[in-house]
Design a protein around this motif. Sequence first.
Motif, PDB file in Angstrom:
ATOM      1  N   PHE A 265     -16.976  44.457  22.795  1.00  0.00           N
ATOM      2  CA  PHE A 265     -17.589  42.900  22.897  1.00  0.00           C
ATOM      3  C   PHE A 265     -18.542  42.753  24.292  1.00  0.00           C
ATOM      4  N   THR A 266     -17.941  43.309  25.290  1.00  0.00           N
ATOM      5  CA  THR A 266     -18.868  43.386  26.669  1.00  0.00           C
ATOM      6  C   THR A 266     -20.170  43.971  26.454  1.00  0.00           C
ATOM      7  N   ALA A 267     -20.389  44.864  25.618  1.00  0.00           N
ATOM      8  CA  ALA A 267     -21.535  45.371  25.381  1.00  0.00           C
ATOM      9  C   ALA A 267     -22.747  44.610  24.557  1.00  0.00           C
ATOM     10  N   LEU A 268     -21.993  43.309  23.938  1.00  0.00           N
ATOM     11  CA  LEU A 268     -22.903  42.610  23.380  1.00  0.00           C
ATOM     12  C   LEU A 268     -23.621  41.726  24.394  1.00  0.00           C
ATOM     13  N   PRO A 269     -24.894  40.974  23.964  1.00  0.00           N
ATOM     14  CA  PRO A 269     -25.595  40.177  25.066  1.00  0.00           C
ATOM     15  C   PRO A 269     -24.536  39.147  25.744  1.00  0.00           C
ATOM     16  N   ALA A 270     -24.903  38.978  26.886  1.00  0.00           N
ATOM     17  CA  ALA A 270     -24.077  37.995  27.841  1.00  0.00           C
ATOM     18  C   ALA A 270     -24.079  36.503  27.294  1.00  0.00           C
ATOM     19  N   GLY A 271     -22.646  36.068  27.103  1.00  0.00           N
ATOM     20  CA  GLY A 271     -22.694  34.775  26.635  1.00  0.00           C
ATOM     21  C   GLY A 271     -22.334  34.554  25.090  1.00  0.00           C
ATOM     22  N   SER A 272     -22.392  35.805  24.438  1.00  0.00           N
ATOM     23  CA  SER A 272     -22.312  35.686  23.035  1.00  0.00           C
ATOM     24  C   SER A 272     -20.982  35.737  22.328  1.00  0.00           C
ATOM     25  N   ALA A 273     -20.188  36.267  23.173  1.00  0.00           N
ATOM     26  CA  ALA A 273     -18.383  36.102  22.749  1.00  0.00           C
ATOM     27  C   ALA A 273     -17.451  35.429  23.843  1.00  0.00           C
ATOM     28  N   VAL A 274     -16.520  34.939  23.132  1.00  0.00           N
ATOM     29  CA  VAL A 274     -15.558  34.531  24.155  1.00  0.00           C
ATOM     30  C   VAL A 274     -14.234  34.406  23.363  1.00  0.00           C
ATOM     31  N   LEU A 275     -13.160  34.856  24.059  1.00  0.00           N
ATOM     32  CA  LEU A 275     -11.850  35.017  23.510  1.00  0.00           C
ATOM     33  C   LEU A 275     -11.445  33.455  22.847  1.00  0.00           C
ATOM     34  N   ASP A 276     -10.730  33.446  21.872  1.00  0.00           N
ATOM     35  CA  ASP A 276     -10.405  32.174  21.355  1.00  0.00           C
ATOM     36  C   ASP A 276      -8.874  32.024  21.070  1.00  0.00           C
ATOM     37  N   HIS A 277      -8.004  33.102  20.520  1.00  0.00           N
ATOM     38  CA  HIS A 277      -6.596  32.897  19.849  1.00  0.00           C
ATOM     39  C   HIS A 277      -6.316  34.317  19.574  1.00  0.00           C
ATOM     40  N   ALA A 278      -4.977  34.178  19.370  1.00  0.00           N
ATOM     41  CA  ALA A 278      -4.160  35.537  18.739  1.00  0.00           C
ATOM     42  C   ALA A 278      -3.120  35.132  17.718  1.00  0.00           C
ATOM     43  N   LEU A 279      -2.773  36.154  16.954  1.00  0.00           N
ATOM     44  CA  LEU A 279      -1.928  35.989  15.948  1.00  0.00           C
ATOM     45  C   LEU A 279      -0.903  37.245  16.046  1.00  0.00           C
ATOM     46  N   VAL A 280       0.050  37.323  15.677  1.00  0.00           N
ATOM     47  CA  VAL A 280       1.059  38.285  15.779  1.00  0.00           C
ATOM     48  C   VAL A 280       1.963  38.496  14.428  1.00  0.00           C
ATOM     49  N   MET A 281       1.892  39.619  13.949  1.00  0.00           N
ATOM     50  CA  MET A 281       2.546  40.075  12.717  1.00  0.00           C
ATOM     51  C   MET A 281       3.637  40.955  12.971  1.00  0.00           C
ATOM     52  N   HIS A 282       4.740  40.956  12.452  1.00  0.00           N
ATOM     53  CA  HIS A 282       5.849  41.758  12.505  1.00  0.00           C
ATOM     54  C   HIS A 282       6.510  42.024  11.036  1.00  0.00           C
ATOM     55  N   ALA A 283       6.814  43.527  10.679  1.00  0.00           N
ATOM     56  CA  ALA A 283       7.652  43.400   9.686  1.00  0.00           C
ATOM     57  C   ALA A 283       7.286  43.039   8.185  1.00  0.00           C
ATOM     58  N   VAL A 284       5.814  43.355   7.870  1.00  0.00           N
ATOM     59  CA  VAL A 284       5.215  42.912   6.722  1.00  0.00           C
ATOM     60  C   VAL A 284       4.792  43.958   5.842  1.00  0.00           C
ATOM     61  N   PRO A 285       5.483  44.220   4.625  1.00  0.00           N
ATOM     62  CA  PRO A 285       5.284  45.147   3.644  1.00  0.00           C
ATOM     63  C   PRO A 285       3.975  44.884   3.148  1.00  0.00           C
ATOM     64  N   MET A 286       2.885  45.949   2.805  1.00  0.00           N
ATOM     65  CA  MET A 286       1.684  45.582   2.259  1.00  0.00           C
ATOM     66  C   MET A 286       1.413  46.654   1.433  1.00  0.00           C
ATOM     67  N   ARG A 287       0.196  46.636   0.632  1.00  0.00           N
ATOM     68  CA  ARG A 287      -0.289  47.619  -0.287  1.00  0.00           C
ATOM     69  C   ARG A 287      -1.888  47.545  -0.212  1.00  0.00           C
ATOM     70  N   TRP A 288      -2.609  48.649   0.161  1.00  0.00           N
ATOM     71  CA  TRP A 288      -4.268  48.661   0.164  1.00  0.00           C
ATOM     72  C   TRP A 288      -4.519  49.050  -1.228  1.00  0.00           C
ATOM     73  N   GLY A 289      -5.532  48.375  -1.606  1.00  0.00           N
ATOM     74  CA  GLY A 289      -6.350  48.752  -3.000  1.00  0.00           C
ATOM     75  C   GLY A 289      -7.729  49.208  -2.241  1.00  0.00           C
ATOM     76  N   THR A 290      -8.598  49.799  -3.377  1.00  0.00           N
ATOM     77  CA  THR A 290      -9.828  50.332  -2.698  1.00  0.00           C
ATOM     78  C   THR A 290     -11.110  49.675  -3.486  1.00  0.00           C
ATOM     79  N   THR A 291     -10.833  48.419  -4.025  1.00  0.00           N
ATOM     80  CA  THR A 291     -12.103  47.590  -4.748  1.00  0.00           C
ATOM     81  C   THR A 291     -11.556  46.328  -4.135  1.00  0.00           C
ATOM     82  N   PRO A 292     -12.850  45.666  -4.171  1.00  0.00           N
ATOM     83  CA  PRO A 292     -12.732  44.080  -3.651  1.00  0.00           C
ATOM     84  C   PRO A 292     -12.048  43.173  -4.737  1.00  0.00           C
TER      85      PRO A 292
END
Length: 292
Positions: A265-292
């Motif tokens: 982000f710091t490599a992007l043009p000055a003023g183009s990005a700003v930190l906004d929020h954060a989310l946290v996840m714990h212990a979530v079972p998941m599965r990845w597929g390879t198609t949209p």
Amino acid sequence: MSAAPAASTPAAPAPATFARASLAAPGSAPAAASAVAGSAARIEQGAPSPRARRYPLPAFAATIERRLLVGYRLDPDVARTLLPGSLRPHLVDGSAVAGFCGMRLGSVRPALARTRLGWRGESAAHRIAVQWDERDAEGRAIVRSGVYVPIRHSAARFPTVIGGRVFPGVQHRAHFDIADTPTRSRIAFSAPDVQGRIDVEVTDTWSSTLFATVDDASDFNRDGNVAWSPTRASGAGSPLDCLSLHTDAWRVTPGRVLDAESSFFTALPAGSAVLDHALVMHAVPMRWGTTP
């Protein structure tokens, strides 16, 4: 990767470190008008739908042991320069939405394998929320949402070997320094191409200029479950790697950012990005597929 108990939380949280200067005020007319006009132009010109490269392994399963999603407002014009032609920024309040994801996965394995056969690993990804156009079974135009991941990093060698070869998602090797407790996580990583750190603690208080509630932010991330990324031989018009995340146990909690910085982000043009929020996840079972 090293793990050690995190230091005790200070009495007063340290101020967050922002990536360069801020954007214009949320919802400002010039930024919003430019973004809407740009998106409309892309649709009218009939931008092609992204195409997914095929891989021999159909699906993987894992448990998200810990995931930090640190979100940024991103200037939409800057975001467009980071995307392939088949994708456009997903705008919220006139801004693109980008992020830095730090994740530890456990029991990573082919979806049909037993849980105890899996491996465990730390990874990081930079991402930009995107949309694209498709046709449904009846030929009607629909808009899909997901993310574009220009670069991924892993602490383990195995993902860097199979990623982009037998399973989607090219991974680059990085050194990680981790300190986790149930209520706070600090992640620092370093690679030749990018370095970053995030320090987030779980909180009951939600703070964001992009999303009014934590549920809004959660829905935005859950619905954008398809991740596109460059292949090892990406070129104009070539297929992209595609991963789709599926879970019946999606849950997030608000996070307070104590520190966050990324050279992406710091490599992007000055003023183009700003930190906004954060989310946290714990212990979530998941599965990845390879198609949209």
